[in-house]
Design an enzyme around this catalytic site. Structure first.
Site: not given
Lengths: 161, 808
Positions: B497-498, B500, B539-540, B746-748, B743
Site C-alpha cells: 500500500i506504499g 515499501g 499492525a506493522s 516500524v510502519g505505524e 528486524a
C-alpha cells in the site's frame, strides 16, 4: 464536441461530451490513466498536468477548454522507455510510496524547474504546495528535486544511533 | 528468525536499494483499481443520509428505476445482510433507521456515473429525525438513547470482546495490575487530567474504490483498493453465506491505506448491485466528500488519566478511563480499544494500574483502524500527562521519562517481562534529545532569533511504543517459484500500500537465497485464488511475519534444489554449497549444476527427467501469544514492541499563538533496518502525517451531528509548506531475536506521540497548557489567555538576561 489536442507530442481528435473535464477526457477518452483524481475539486493536485506550458488541475478544466492546446502528462515523461532524470531521482531517493500523487508531483516539478532551474528548498516547497502527498512527508521528494538541479549529491542517510 | 549474519557479510539486507514498485508508479503505468474498465461495466452512486439519526419512513425508488440506463436500484429493504469485523452490526445499506450522517440508504448502478447520480437524486426518502447521541460521555449514561437497541443479540468474537447489551458500550476492555488503591494512598502527589482527540480522516490520496461482479451461478470477482484481500473474502463469504471457493479478490496497486482500507467497505454493495444488474461488473468509487462520512474515520477519544507519584519522580500507579468514540458501528474500534488499553502506559513501567477502555457507539461516522491503531490518540494524553507530572514535581520531563522508562526486567500492564532484546527506548530518547540540543543553551542564532521576532523557542522529547495488534495466532505463508532462467517469483498476500514492505521482502529473499535482488520479483497485485493466505496488511507486523515465512520458503526451495543437485552431481547433500548461479560440491567446485538447469526439473542428456519445478513454501505463525483475561487483561498480546522517540523544537508567538515547528528528530528501535531508505521514508512520512493530526486535522460537527468539514478546504492536511524546517531520522538496532535478520516493524510508529511532542514543546516555549487535539494557533492563544505567568522552561535553557526582558 470534437476536441483536438496534442498530448505528449501526439495529435488526437476525439468527441467528448461538453461537460467532461479534461481529467476525464484524458483518462476515459484517451486512455491515459496515469493522471489521477484525488478530490475532483481542485484541492489536492493529484490531477495536475501541463497545458500550454502551465500546470493546471485537470479536474477543473472542461475538456472543450483544452481544444487546440498542447498537453503534457506523465505518460510522456519517460522517453523511449528510459526514465527522465527527474523520474530517476525520484526512484533513487525513495520519493515514491503509494505512488498515487506521483505523476502529478512530477508534472508540477517539471513545469517549475523550467522557470527556476536552481530553486531554494523554500521555492520547491512552494512549487509543490498544491500537490498533496500523504505518504512521504515530502522530504525525499525535495531531495530528489535537489539532485536533479545539481544541488545535492548522493542520498540522505538514515542515522544509526 | 535472527539469521545472525554479521552486517559486513550481508549483501542485500541493510542497503537502501531502490524500491521494486517505483518505475511503474513514476511512469503512470501502474494500474490502480480506479483505472480499470471492464466490458459492460456499470457505475454506482449512493444516496446518503442527511441526518445523524432518523427513522426511514418511506423510500420511493420508482422514478429512479424508470430512468433509462439504470440497471439496478437497491435499498436496505432488499439486503438483509449484516457485516462486521469483530461485531456484526452493520447492514450493507441502512434498514429502517440511519445511524450517522452520510450513511448509505440506497444505491444505483447505471451505464454512466451521470445517470447513476441523476437516479440517486430521483430516489425519495422520508425521514423522521430522532435525537442523536453525539457525546461518548453522555452515551454511556443510563437512559441514553441507544444507537443499537439490538446490540445484545449481535454476533461477535466472544473470546476477545465484551459488548454490553442494552447500552451503547460496544466493548469494554479491562486491565488490572498491582494494588492501585494502596499506591494512591501512599503517593506524594496525585494528578488527574483529561485529554481529548476528535475523529480524524485517513486521507489516502486514492479514495476507496471497488469493482464487483456477481456472476450467475454465484461466482464473485472483486477488484478493490483494500489492504487485506483475505479479510475481504472471509467477511464477504460470512455475510452472504458463500463458500470461500466462490469469491475471488484481486488487489491492484493501492493508493494509500493507513488502516482505512484494512477491513471490508464498498465490496458488498458493489457485488449486490452487480447481482441485481444480472452480473455486470459494477464500479463504486467514493468521492472525497464520501471518504469523510460514508467511509470510516479514526475514532475520537476522551482520555482521563489519574496518576500517583512520588516527589522524587517515580510513578506508583495510574488509573485511566478511555472513552473511544466509535461512531455508529464497531468495525475496528473495539480492537483499537483493546490494543490501546494494553499499551496505554506508554513505554514506562507503571507498578499498579487500573484501566477501563470503552468502545462507545454514537451517531457519528464510524471509526476504523488508522496508522498507530489508537496509540496516536492515547499518546497525546499520556505524553502530555508525563510532562505535566514532571512539571508538577519540578523535574525535567526527559529525566522523568527516563526514570520511569521500561527496561529489562520491567513488567508491562499485561504481565509481560521486558528483556534485553525487547529494545531500548531510553537510547531512542537520548538520541533525539542530543539531536535537538535538549537541555542545552539555545544557539546564538536562535537566541538572536528570539530577540528579533519576540517569538519563543521550546523543546520536548517524547517516547512511544507499540506492538502489533493482531490475533495471537496470526499466520502467513510465502511461496517462491523459480522460473526457467533462475529468477524467482514470490507469492504472498500482504499488499503493497506504499510502505515499501515488498522491497524489504525482496531483499530478505535475495539474502536468504544468496541471489542478487534483480532476480527476485514480488508481484504487486494480489489474487486470493493464486496467492497463499495472509491475515491482513496492518499492525506493522508484515515485515516480521512475512519476512520469516520468506526465509523459510527460501530454505525450502534451496533444500529441494540441493536434493536434485545431489542426485545430478552424485554427491552428498551435506557436501553441497551454492552461489548466485549454481550449486556445487564444496570440496570440488568444478562439479556443479546451474540453477537454470534445475529450475523446472533436471533433464539428463538422454531426456530422462528428475525432480520437478522448484517451489519453496514457508509458513510462519506468531508464537506463544495469548488472548487476554477479560477481567484483568493479563496475558501475552505482543509479538514484539517497537520503541521510539521524537524530539521537537517549536517557535511560538506568545501574543498570537502562531507557531512553526523548527525541527523534529525521530528515532526508532527497528531491530535491523532492512532498507534504511525505506525506513527513513516511513519515519518522516508518518511523522508528518502525525503532525497533521497535531496541527490541523479533525472532524467538526454541528449540534445535530452533521459533519461540517468533509473536504480539504475545511479539513486541511499537511502540505509541503507545513514541514518542519529540519528533519532528522535515526534508528537504534537492538536485534529482534525472532525477527528476520533481527528486524521489527516500524510502519505505524512514526505517527505516534508526535502530538504530545508538539504540545509539550509549545508549553515549554510559552506556557500554554493544551489538552485538546488539534493545536491551532487560536488554541494556543486561548490557552495562553487562561494561563498564569510564564513558567521557566526546563528543557530550553536560555540566556537568562535576554529572557527576563521578555517575561509576560
Amino acid at each position: 464536441m470534437r476536441i483536438r489536442v496534442r498530448v505528449n507530442g501526439r495529435d488526437y481528435q476525439q468527441e467528448a461530451p461538453d461537460h467532461w473535464t479534461l481529467l476525464r477526457f484524458l483518462r476515459e477518452g484517451l486512455g491515459l490513466t496515469g493522471t489521477k483524481e484525488g478530490c475532483g475539486a481542485g484541492e489536492c493536485g493529484a490531477c495536475t498536468i501541463i497545458m500550454d506550458g502551465l500546470t493546471v488541475n485537470s479536474c477543473l478544466v472542461l475538456a472543450p477548454e483544452a481544444d487546440g492546446t498542447v498537453i503534457e502528462t506523465i505518460e510522456g515523461e519517460a522517453v523511449a522507455g528510459e526514465l527522465s532524470p527527474l523520474q530517476r531521482a525520484f526512484h533513487k531517493h525513495h520519493a515514491v510510496q503509494c505512488g498515487f500523487c506521483t505523476p502529478a508531483m512530477i508534472l508540477s516539478i517539471k513545469a517549475f524547474l523550467r522557470t527556476n532551474p536552481r530553486p531554494t528548498v523554500r521555492e520547491i516547497q512552494e512549487a509543490i504546495e498544491g500537490n498533496f502527498c500523504r505518504c512521504t512527508g515530502y522530504q525525499q521528494i525535495i531531495e530528489a528535486v535537489q539532485e536533479v538541479t545539481g544541488q545535492r549529491e548522493g542520498q540522505e542517510e538514515l542515522g544509526h544511533a | 528468525m535472527l539469521e545472525n549474519v554479521p552486517a559486513a557479510e550481508l549483501s542485500c539486507v541493510g542497503r537502501g536499494v531502490e524500491r521494486i514498485d517505483t518505475v511503474e508508479k513514476l511512469s503512470g503505468a501502474a494500474y490502480y483499481t480506479g483505472d480499470l474498465r471492464f466490458p459492460g461495466m456499470l457505475f454506482a452512486k449512493v444516496k446518503r443520509s442527511p441526518h445523524a439519526k432518523a427513522r426511514i419512513a418511506r423510500i420511493d425508488t420508482h422514478k429512479a428505476r424508470a430512468l433509462p440506463g439504470v440497471h439496478a436500484v437497491l435499498t436496505g429493504a432488499d439486503l438483509d445482510v449484516r457485516v462486521g469485523l469483530y461485531l456484526v452490526d452493520k447492514y450493507v445499506l441502512a434498514r429502517d433507521v440511519v445511524r450517522h450522517f452520510g450513511e448509505a440508504v440506497a444505491a444505483v448502478a447505471a451505464e454512466t456515473p451521470e445517470i447513476a447520480r441523476k437516479a440517486v437524486d430521483l430516489i425519495e426518502v422520508d425521514y423522521e429525525p430522532m435525537t442523536p447521541v453525539l457525546d461518548p460521555a453522555k452515551a454511556i449514561e443510563n437512559g441514553a438513547p441507544l444507537v443499537h437497541p439490538d446490540l445484545g443479540s449481535y454476533d461477535y468474537v466472544k473470546e476477545v470482546f465484551s459488548p454490553v447489551g442494552g447500552t451503547n458500550i460496544a466493548n469494554l476492555s479491562k486491565y488490572r495490575k498491582g494494588d492501585v488503591d494502596k499506591a494512591f494512598a501512599e503517593a506524594d502527589l496525585v494528578v488527574e487530567r483529561e485529554y481529548t482527540n476528535p475523529s480524524v480522516q485517513h486521507v489516502p490520496m486514492e479514495t476507496h474504490v471497488t469493482v464487483g461482479q456477481w456472476q450467475p451461478g454465484d461466482k464473485i470477482q472483486l477488484w478493490t483498493s483494500a489492504q487485506s484481500p483475505f479479510t475481504v473474502r472471509n467477511l464477504f463469504c460470512h455475510a452472504f453465506k458463500l463458500s470461500h471457493n466462490q469469491v475471488r479478490v484481486f488487489i491492484p496497486y493501492v493508493g494509500g491505506g493507513f488502516g482505512g482500507k484494512a477491513g471490508i467497505h464498498l465490496e458488498p454493495l458493489a457485488c449486490s448491485l452487480s447481482r441485481a444488474a444480472g452480473g455486470r461488473p459494477v464500479k463504486i468509487q467514493a468521492t472525497r466528500e464520501e471518504e469523510f462520512s460514508l467511509l470510516p474515520c479514526r475514532s475520537g477519544l476522551v482520555n482521563r488519566i489519574k496518576t500517583a507519584l512520588t516527589k522524587d519522580g517515580r510513578i506508583l500507579a495510574q488509573q485511566m478511563t478511555m472513552l473511544w468514540d466509535a461512531g455508529a458501528y464497531a468495525d475496528y474500534a473495539v480492537n483499537v480499544t483493546r490494543a490501546s488499553g494494553y499499551s496505554a502506559a506508554g513505554p514506562y513501567e507503571i507498578p499498579a494500574a487500573r484501566i477501563d477502555a470503552y468502545t462507545v457507539y454514537t451517531n457519528k461516522p464510524f471509526g476504523t483502524a488508522y496508522r498507530g491503531f489508537g496509540h496516536v490518540e492515547f499518546s497525546w494524553g499520556t505524553e502530555r500527562h508525563m510532562t505535566v507530572l514532571a512539571r508538577a514535581i519540578g523535574m525535567d520531563p526527559l529525566e522523568f521519562r527516563k526514570r520511569n522508562a521500561l527496561r529489562p526486567g520491567s513488567i508491562t500492564l499485561t504481565g509481560e517481562v521486558i528483556r534485553e532484546h525487547t529494545g531500548n527506548v531510553t537510547r531512542c530518547m537520548e538520541t533525539v534529545a542530543k539531536a535537538i540540543g535538549y537541555g542545552e543553551e539555545l544557539t546564538p542564532e536562535w537566541q538572536q532569533r528570539e530577540l528579533e521576532t519576540g517569538r519563543r523557542i521550546g523543546k520536548s522529547v517524547v517516547a512511544l511504543h507499540k506492538a502489533p495488534a493482531m490475533p495471537p495466532f496470526t499466520g502467513t505463508a510465502v511461496v517462491l517459484r523459480m522460473n526457467e532462467d533462475g529468477t524467482v517469483i514470490a507469492n504472498l498476500s500482504l499488499t503493497e500500500i506504499g510502505a515499501g514492505t515488498y522491497t524489504s521482502l525482496a531483499q530478505i529473499i535475495a539474502e536468504a537465497l544468496k541471489f542478487p535482488i534483480e532476480r527476485i520479483k514480488v508481484p504487486v497485485e494480489n489474487d486470493t485464488d493464486r496467492d497463499p493466505y495472509d491475515w491482513q496488511t496492518v499492525a506493522s507486523k508484515g515485515l516480521m511475519l512475512c519476512g520469516n515465512a520468506a526465509i523459510l520458503a527460501a530454505r525450502d526451495l534451496l533444500g529441494k534444489a540441493y536434493d536434485m543437485a545431489a542426485q545430478v552431481l552424485r554427491a552428498n547433500h551435506c557436501d553441497l554449497d551454492h552461489d548466485a548461479d549454481r550449486i556445487f560440491v564444496r570440496h570440488n567446485p568444478e562439479c556443479q549444476v546451474p540453477f537454470r538447469a534445475l529450475a523446472v526439473g533436471y533433464a539428463y542428456p538422454n531426456g530422462n527427467g528428475i525432480g520437478g519445478p522448484l517451489v519453496g513454501v514457508g509458513r510462519y505463525i506468531a508464537q506463544g501469544l495469548t488472548n487476554l483475561d477479560k477481567e484483568t487483561g493479563q496475558g501475552l498480546p505482543a509479538l514484539y514492541w517497537t520503541y521510539g522517540a521524537h524530539g521537537l523544537v517549536v517557535e511560538v508567538d506568545p501574543v498570537t499563538g502562531e507557531y512553526d515547528v523548527l525541527k523534529v528528530a525521530s528515532a526508532f528501535d527497528v531491530g535491523k533496518a532492512i532498507n534504511p531508505s525505506a525506513v527513513r521514508g516511513q519515519i518522516i512520512g508518518g511523522m508528518i502525517q502525525g503532525l497533521g493530526t497535531a496541527m490541523c486535522e479533525g472532524y467538526i460537527y454541528d449540534a445535530n451531528g452533521k459533519l461540517l468539514n468533509p473536504n480539504f478546504t475545511d479539513n486541511k492536511i499537511p502540505t509541503s509548506l507545513d514541514m518542519p524546517a529540519e528533519i532528522e531520522a535515526f534508528v537504534v538496532e537492538t536485534p529482534q531475536v525472532d525477527g528476520p535478520f533481527g528486524a521489527r516493524g516500524v510502519g505505524e510508529h512514526s505517527m505516534i506521540a508526535i502530538c504530545g511532542a508538539l504540545g509539550n514543546a509549545i508549553q515549554d516555549a510559552c506556557g500554554a497548557d493544551l489538552t485538546k487535539m488539534p493545536i491551532r494557533a487560536e488554541d494556543v492563544w486561548r490557552a495562553l489567555e487562561t494561563a498564569g505567568p510564564l513558567l521557566e522552561s526546563s528543557a530550553t535553557i536560555r540566556n537568562r538576561a535576554a529572557c527576563n526582558t521578555r517575561e509576560r
